[in-house]
Design an enzyme around this catalytic site. Structure first.
Site, PDB file in Angstrom:
ATOM      1  CG  HIS A   5       8.528  -6.836   0.853  1.00  0.00           C
ATOM      2  ND1 HIS A   5       9.820  -7.289   0.994  1.00  0.00           N
ATOM      3  CD2 HIS A   5       7.923  -7.046   2.044  1.00  0.00           C
ATOM      4  CE1 HIS A   5       9.973  -7.758   2.214  1.00  0.00           C
ATOM      5  NE2 HIS A   5       8.839  -7.626   2.865  1.00  0.00           N
ATOM      6  CG  ASP A  59       1.340  -5.604   6.527  1.00  0.00           C
ATOM      7  OD1 ASP A  59       1.065  -6.408   7.428  1.00  0.00           O
ATOM      8  OD2 ASP A  59       2.410  -4.989   6.447  1.00  0.00           O
TER       9      ASP A  59
HETATM   10  N1  ACO Z   1       2.832   2.826  -3.651  1.00  0.00           N
HETATM   11  C1  ACO Z   1       3.325   3.597  -4.636  1.00  0.00           C
HETATM   12  N2  ACO Z   1       4.628   3.645  -4.972  1.00  0.00           N
HETATM   13  C2  ACO Z   1       5.473   2.882  -4.286  1.00  0.00           C
HETATM   14  C3  ACO Z   1       5.053   2.036  -3.243  1.00  0.00           C
HETATM   15  C4  ACO Z   1       3.666   2.007  -2.935  1.00  0.00           C
HETATM   16  N3  ACO Z   1       3.199   1.232  -1.961  1.00  0.00           N
HETATM   17  N4  ACO Z   1       6.117   1.389  -2.738  1.00  0.00           N
HETATM   18  C5  ACO Z   1       7.178   1.807  -3.414  1.00  0.00           C
HETATM   19  N5  ACO Z   1       6.801   2.705  -4.350  1.00  0.00           N
HETATM   20  C6  ACO Z   1       7.653   3.364  -5.356  1.00  0.00           C
HETATM   21  C7  ACO Z   1       8.415   4.546  -4.739  1.00  0.00           C
HETATM   22  O1  ACO Z   1       7.670   5.731  -4.845  1.00  0.00           O
HETATM   23  C8  ACO Z   1       9.674   4.551  -5.574  1.00  0.00           C
HETATM   24  O2  ACO Z   1       9.351   5.115  -6.816  1.00  0.00           O
HETATM   25  P1  ACO Z   1      10.470   5.934  -7.690  1.00  0.00           P
HETATM   26  O3  ACO Z   1      11.642   4.987  -7.824  1.00  0.00           O
HETATM   27  O4  ACO Z   1       9.783   6.204  -8.983  1.00  0.00           O
HETATM   28  O5  ACO Z   1      10.820   7.153  -6.881  1.00  0.00           O
HETATM   29  C9  ACO Z   1       9.939   3.059  -5.795  1.00  0.00           C
HETATM   30  O6  ACO Z   1       8.662   2.418  -5.732  1.00  0.00           O
HETATM   31  C10 ACO Z   1      10.875   2.425  -4.791  1.00  0.00           C
HETATM   32  O7  ACO Z   1      10.403   2.775  -3.494  1.00  0.00           O
HETATM   33  P2  ACO Z   1      11.309   2.689  -2.200  1.00  0.00           P
HETATM   34  O8  ACO Z   1      10.633   3.389  -1.093  1.00  0.00           O
HETATM   35  O9  ACO Z   1      12.722   3.099  -2.533  1.00  0.00           O
HETATM   36  O10 ACO Z   1      11.347   1.124  -1.993  1.00  0.00           O
HETATM   37  P3  ACO Z   1      11.638   0.397  -0.654  1.00  0.00           P
HETATM   38  O11 ACO Z   1      12.171  -0.922  -1.008  1.00  0.00           O
HETATM   39  O12 ACO Z   1      12.446   1.231   0.267  1.00  0.00           O
HETATM   40  O13 ACO Z   1      10.147   0.313  -0.031  1.00  0.00           O
HETATM   41  C11 ACO Z   1       8.314  -0.274   1.232  1.00  0.00           C
HETATM   42  C12 ACO Z   1       9.575  -0.772   0.527  1.00  0.00           C
HETATM   43  C13 ACO Z   1       8.719   0.678   2.381  1.00  0.00           C
HETATM   44  C14 ACO Z   1       7.604  -1.488   1.839  1.00  0.00           C
HETATM   45  C15 ACO Z   1       7.402   0.455   0.220  1.00  0.00           C
HETATM   46  O14 ACO Z   1       7.063  -0.387  -0.835  1.00  0.00           O
HETATM   47  C16 ACO Z   1       6.147   1.048   0.876  1.00  0.00           C
HETATM   48  O15 ACO Z   1       6.199   2.152   1.421  1.00  0.00           O
HETATM   49  N6  ACO Z   1       4.995   0.285   0.829  1.00  0.00           N
HETATM   50  C17 ACO Z   1       3.796   0.706   1.497  1.00  0.00           C
HETATM   51  C18 ACO Z   1       3.861   0.366   2.985  1.00  0.00           C
HETATM   52  C19 ACO Z   1       3.700  -1.128   3.230  1.00  0.00           C
HETATM   53  O16 ACO Z   1       2.847  -1.778   2.673  1.00  0.00           O
HETATM   54  N7  ACO Z   1       4.555  -1.642   4.139  1.00  0.00           N
HETATM   55  C20 ACO Z   1       4.519  -3.042   4.518  1.00  0.00           C
HETATM   56  C21 ACO Z   1       5.802  -3.718   4.159  1.00  0.00           C
HETATM   57  S1  ACO Z   1       5.678  -5.464   4.369  1.00  0.00           S
HETATM   58  C22 ACO Z   1       5.723  -5.762   6.016  1.00  0.00           C
HETATM   59  O17 ACO Z   1       6.230  -5.013   6.825  1.00  0.00           O
HETATM   60  C23 ACO Z   1       5.052  -7.013   6.438  1.00  0.00           C
END
Ligand code: ACO
Length: 429
Positions: A306, A363
């Site tokens: 998140h 979720d």
């Molecule tokens: N699985 C694996 N790795 C992940 C995940 C994940 N679900 N989420 C983040 N990471 C990793 C990224 O690869 C990145 O790694 P790195 O720094 O080594 O390159 C790091 O964590 C940071 O990721 P970002 O994308 O920069 O973080 P951000 O804060 O932008 O992402 C997000 C938040 C979009 C929710 C992300 O965690 C994700 O894609 N999760 C999966 C989708 C999801 O569950 N969305 C629901 C959100 S909650 C809601 O809307 C109710």
């Protein structure tokens, strides 16, 4: 305590006021930065940018706190209903009994959808995604319910808010019934908001639907947990589109479009698809964990991570409890829950997930609850949209009443070509 922050560049010092929120969080007011220094800030994804002052929702991502108008979401999930929570978010205070009654009566009175709208519902392709249908139909509401000039602005807003809260739920159920080729069920005056929705979804002339109070409770909890989440992607979209002073239907329609994405509201559907893929692959979670960790693989564990929460999402904890309660009550054994638990256990022990602060988000467990209620997979994000409506509405209202409000218009750092001359087409090559 310092009240200004200093920006020193080229031997000159610029001072910028510090703003402190009611829970102690700090911001640097850079609103005069460009005017005084010529600089803008660069913040992809706005991860460090506060776009507004807001008194609606407080969240602390490090401690896992979420409160609407000061009230912890745990207390609302336990004691409140979705309609009462919607009232709280939109009006700022919990209603007294008479206020809640008249709000519920209003929602009931406006729950029908203009019959002519049915033509549109009927003519979408059967396989159209309900989120696309919902965003189009919410936008179309303005055409069916135009502004009445004799009404005061306040009356007009109250009417639009009531219509949205009431009709979006009806429209969601209609689109489901039509997608199945089934007879549309109308809302009933004697049923509560959530019970009415379940009845409109599942009642049929050949199999009357029996309303289970535990499912009604689970649905209320589901919607309360989704009701607001401060400046998330779809709310930011509502505020941004609303800043151009479009009508509320158009702003909410923009929010629905943003919510559709799998990184936001679409994640609840994506979680179930991922759990089904694991199941189809024999149930072993490890290859999926390995893929999520792999630098060159775009795959992510859906329902994990998140932007703000760097600990367990407090909503996910409540949803997980609901999940067990509902499955036990309905005597359902859902193998996807077993896989979800294995996945959570493995991820929470894995150093990649620990180091990246990746925990289950809301979720992760919602899909299993929705499946148990009988909601089809492609309606999951619509369920989220119904729940998020009070948040979008209250944030839009707050932005309209903000004395410092401006048209949202971010800047950029241009990295393209410098000036060059136009070449006539026959001289190019
Ligand atoms: N699985 C694996 N790795 C992940 C995940 C994940 N679900 N989420 C983040 N990471 C990793 C990224 O690869 C990145 O790694 P790195 O720094 O080594 O390159 C790091 O964590 C940071 O990721 P970002 O994308 O920069 O973080 P951000 O804060 O932008 O992402 C997000 C938040 C979009 C929710 C992300 O965690 C994700 O894609 N999760 C999966 C989708 C999801 O569950 N969305 C629901 C959100 S909650 C809601 O809307 C109710």
């Amino acid at each position: 305590m310092e009240t200004t922050a200093k920006f020193i560049f080229d031997g000159k010092t610029f001072e910028m006021p510090i703003i402190t929120g009611s829970e102690g969080e700090k911001a640097i007011d850079i609103s005069k930065l460009r005017q005084e220094t010529g600089f803008i800030t660069y913040d992809p994804g706005f991860a460090n940018t506060g776009a507004c002052l807001s008194n609606i929702t407080f969240m602390n991502g490090e401690k896992g706190i979420l409160r609407y108008r000061g009230i912890p979401v745990e207390q609302l999930a336990e004691h409140s209903s979705f309609v009462e929570t919607a009232y709280l978010l939109i009006n700022g205070e919990l209603p007294v009994r008479t206020q809640l009654q008249s709000f519920s009566v209003l929602l009931n009175d406006h729950s029908l959808v203009h019959e002519d709208m049915r033509h549109f519902f009927n003519n979408f392709p059967r396989r159209a995604h309900p989120m696309g249908i919902l965003s189009s139909m919410v936008n179309a509401l303005r055409a069916f319910y135009p502004e009445i000039p004799e009404r005061s602005e306040e009356e007009e807003i109250n009417m639009t808010v009531t219509r949205l809260l009431s009709k979006v739920r009806t429209m969601a159920a209609i689109s489901y019934k039509i997608s199945r080729g089934h007879k549309v069920v109308y809302p009933k005056q004697e049923l509560s908001y959530a019970a009415n929705f379940l009845n409109m979804m599942f009642d049929s002339p050949v199999r009357p639907y029996e309303i289970d109070p535990d499912l009604v409770k689970a649905l209320n909890v589901f919607w309360i947990l989704h009701a607001d989440h401060e400046q998330n992607c779809s709310t930011a979209a509502v505020r941004l589109v609303g800043s151009a002073r479009v009508n509320l239907y158009a702003a909410i329609s923009a929010g629905i479009c943003a919510l559709w994405g799998p990184l936001h509201g679409g994640a609840n559907q994506a979680v179930i698809e991922m759990l089904e893929a694991i199941q189809a692959n024999g149930g072993d979670v490890n290859p999926f964990i390995a893929r999520a960790k792999h630098k060159d693989d775009p795959f992510r564990l859906m329902g994990f991570g998140h932007r703000v929460y760097k600990t367990y999402d407090p909503r996910a904890k409540i949803m997980k409890e609901q999940c067990y309660k509902i499955l036990e009550k309905l005597k359902i054994h859902d193998p996807l829950l077993d896989i979800a638990m294995k996945l959570e256990e493995a991820a929470l022990k894995d150093s990649y997930f620990i180091d990246h602060y990746l925990y289950p988000n809301l979720d992760f467990y919602t899909g299993i609850v929705l499946r148990a209620i009988g909601i089809p997979l492609n309606m999951f994000t619509v369920m989220f949209a119904i729940g998020r409506l009070p948040g979008w509405i209250s944030q839009w209202k707050e932005s309209m009443e903000d004395p410092h409000w401006k048209l949202h218009r971010p800047r950029q750092v241009y990295t393209g070509l410098n000036q060059r001359d136009y070449i006539p087409i026959d001289q190019r090559g």
